[in-house]
Design a protein around this motif. Structure first.
Motif, PDB file in Angstrom:
ATOM      1  N   GLU A 228       0.823  -1.209   0.000  1.00  0.00           N
ATOM      2  CA  GLU A 228       0.000   0.000   0.000  1.00  0.00           C
ATOM      3  C   GLU A 228       0.857   1.259   0.000  1.00  0.00           C
ATOM      4  OE1 GLU A 228      -2.724  -3.160   1.449  1.00  0.00           O
ATOM      5  OE2 GLU A 228      -0.633  -2.614   1.849  1.00  0.00           O
ATOM      6  N   ASN A 229       2.032   1.187   0.577  1.00  0.00           N
ATOM      7  CA  ASN A 229       2.900   2.366   0.626  1.00  0.00           C
ATOM      8  C   ASN A 229       3.313   2.834  -0.764  1.00  0.00           C
ATOM      9  OD1 ASN A 229       3.414   2.811   3.618  1.00  0.00           O
ATOM     10  ND2 ASN A 229       3.935   0.639   3.443  1.00  0.00           N
ATOM     11  N   LEU A 230       3.483   1.921  -1.695  1.00  0.00           N
ATOM     12  CA  LEU A 230       3.769   2.316  -3.077  1.00  0.00           C
ATOM     13  C   LEU A 230       2.502   2.776  -3.777  1.00  0.00           C
ATOM     14  CD1 LEU A 230       5.663   2.632  -5.455  1.00  0.00           C
ATOM     15  CD2 LEU A 230       5.376   0.169  -5.928  1.00  0.00           C
ATOM     16  N   TYR A 231       1.382   2.126  -3.492  1.00  0.00           N
ATOM     17  CA  TYR A 231       0.112   2.544  -4.101  1.00  0.00           C
ATOM     18  C   TYR A 231      -0.191   4.005  -3.792  1.00  0.00           C
ATOM     19  CZ  TYR A 231      -4.831   3.418  -4.610  1.00  0.00           C
ATOM     20  OH  TYR A 231      -6.031   4.008  -4.928  1.00  0.00           O
ATOM     21  N   PHE A 232       0.076   4.436  -2.563  1.00  0.00           N
ATOM     22  CA  PHE A 232      -0.237   5.817  -2.194  1.00  0.00           C
ATOM     23  C   PHE A 232       0.575   6.830  -3.001  1.00  0.00           C
ATOM     24  CE2 PHE A 232      -1.717   3.854   1.890  1.00  0.00           C
ATOM     25  CZ  PHE A 232      -3.040   4.203   1.728  1.00  0.00           C
TER      26      PHE A 232
END
Length: 406
Positions: A171-175
């Motif tokens: 999720e950290n890359l998705y954000f």
């Protein structure tokens, strides 16, 4: 020659030329805060990470997602891009295929230490907030833009920084990716002269999002379908939405190339493998309805229904209520949603629907599968409270100009 601005009412043109000092000051304040936020989150992240003791040890007898991501990232760094440590296709693993390469990049540049990734993710989170503001600032009033920026920063700190940033989770890359999608996708709608290029770029980012969080695959497919239908209904050239599809295929092709290099067989198992689905529909009818209601309440913010250890999330409840109210209010006034708004509703709905039905880890890590979609929900919630329709008028004027020229 008649310009797009000339097609606007006189009062709209006057507002475009001479804006009041107050709104300009608010926009300047918002811009300054947006520029500061990445550095602020970087500093907070570095302070929290100090003294930079790596907290992810491999191998381990009870591996979690972050252990797997680190192990595969090390394989990329030490053995090559095909990830030789994994001899099979990328399936039955933590779903963030692209995130493995993000972690590997940080390891290659800064050194093999998970806390270095956390610091980079802290900076990326602040940058995500700033880019999201950049994507929507012209769609909100100056007061709304500043309020949105501060609200998004608070939301990301409370739900993301505290629960996700200091873990190796995709999720950290998705954000970081989703605001890039919003920027180029929205720009393709409002700028007729850049439609094709921006739709292709939007497709590439959409494909990268699928590689980062495959749970967005239905959202990607339905956004592409909506752009096709919109182009067909408006009798526009077919190859513009085709570029969106081509870009998505290109962006998502990384896992196919990796699987072929590692196994000799091209697959898309990151999406087609369904071994970890919850499969609620196999339950008896009463149990299915009970589970669906409980999971829906969790998504809404009544998290203690299925996760008693969690506190209630009243801010989730407010966001979902505003999100649901906006289209009802628009329709009650016989006003259609703008196309970019419709795309966002499709994006959110086609993500959260499958999450409710098949996500086995709905409650994990602070409800991370819900948190991922909340920034998009926030955008539409703020359209209810602080919509600025000047951009829509300008977009319509440019569309009229384009049709006149052709």
């Amino acid at each position: 020659m008649t310009t797009g601005e000339d097609c606007l009412p006189a009062e709209a043109r006057a507002g475009a030329v001479t804006a009041p000092v107050g709104p300009l000051r608010l926009e300047s304040i918002s811009t300054a805060i947006a520029a500061f936020l990445p550095l602020a989150f970087l500093a907070i992240g570095a302070l929290r990470a100090y003294p930079f003791a790596d907290d992810v040890s491999i191998p381990t007898s009870t591996p979690d997602d972050w252990h797997t991501y680190k192990q595969l990232a090390l394989s990329v760094v030490r053995d090559g891009l095909s990830m030789p440590a994994l001899a099979t296709s990328y399936a039955g693993l933590p779903h963030g295929f692209l995130y493995v390469y993000f972690v590997a990049l940080v390891f290659a540049v800064l050194g093999v230490n998970s806390t270095y990734v956390y610091v980079v993710q802290s900076f990326a989170l602040g940058l995500s907030i700033s880019l999201t503001y950049l994507a929507v600032r012209r769609r909100l009033t100056p007061v709304g833009g500043l309020t949105f920026l501060l609200t998004l920063a608070a939301l990301m700190y409370v739900d993301v920084f505290r629960h996700l940033t200091f873990r190796l989770l995709s999720e950290n890359l998705y954000f970081l990716l989703y605001p890039l999608l919003f920027i180029v996708l929205f720009r393709s709608i409002e700028r007729a002269d850049r439609t094709c290029r921006d739709l292709f770029l939007a497709g590439v980012v959409l494909g990268l999002i699928v590689l980062t969080r495959p749970s967005f695959i239905l959202s990607a497919a339905m956004v592409i379908a909506a752009v096709w239908i919109h182009s067909f209904a408006r009798k526009r050239r077919w190859w513009a939405p085709a570029l969106l599809f081509l870009g998505t295929a290109l962006g998502a092709s990384g896992v196919v190339a990796r699987d072929y290099a590692a196994t000799g067989r091209a697959t898309f198992d990151i999406v087609t493998n369904t071994s970890d689905w919850a499969r609620m529909w196999n339950l008896p009818a009463i149990q299915f309805l009970t589970a669906l209601v409980e999971r829906s309440l969790f998504v809404f913010g009544l998290t203690n229904v299925i996760a008693p250890a969690y506190r209630l999330r009243p801010h989730w409840m407010i966001l979902w209520l505003l999100w649901a109210t906006y289209p009802v209010l628009k329709l009650s006034k016989r006003q259609p949603l703008e196309f970019w708004e419709l795309l966002l509703y499709i994006y959110v709905t086609c993500y959260i629907g499958p999450v409710l039905l098949v996500a086995a880890d709905l409650t994990s890590y602070g409800g991370r599968m819900v948190i991922a979609i909340l920034p998009a929900v926030l955008v539409l919630a703020f359209r209810l409270l602080f919509a600025d329709n000047y951009l829509g008028q300008l977009s319509d004027a440019r569309l009229i100009e384009t049709h006149v020229r052709h």
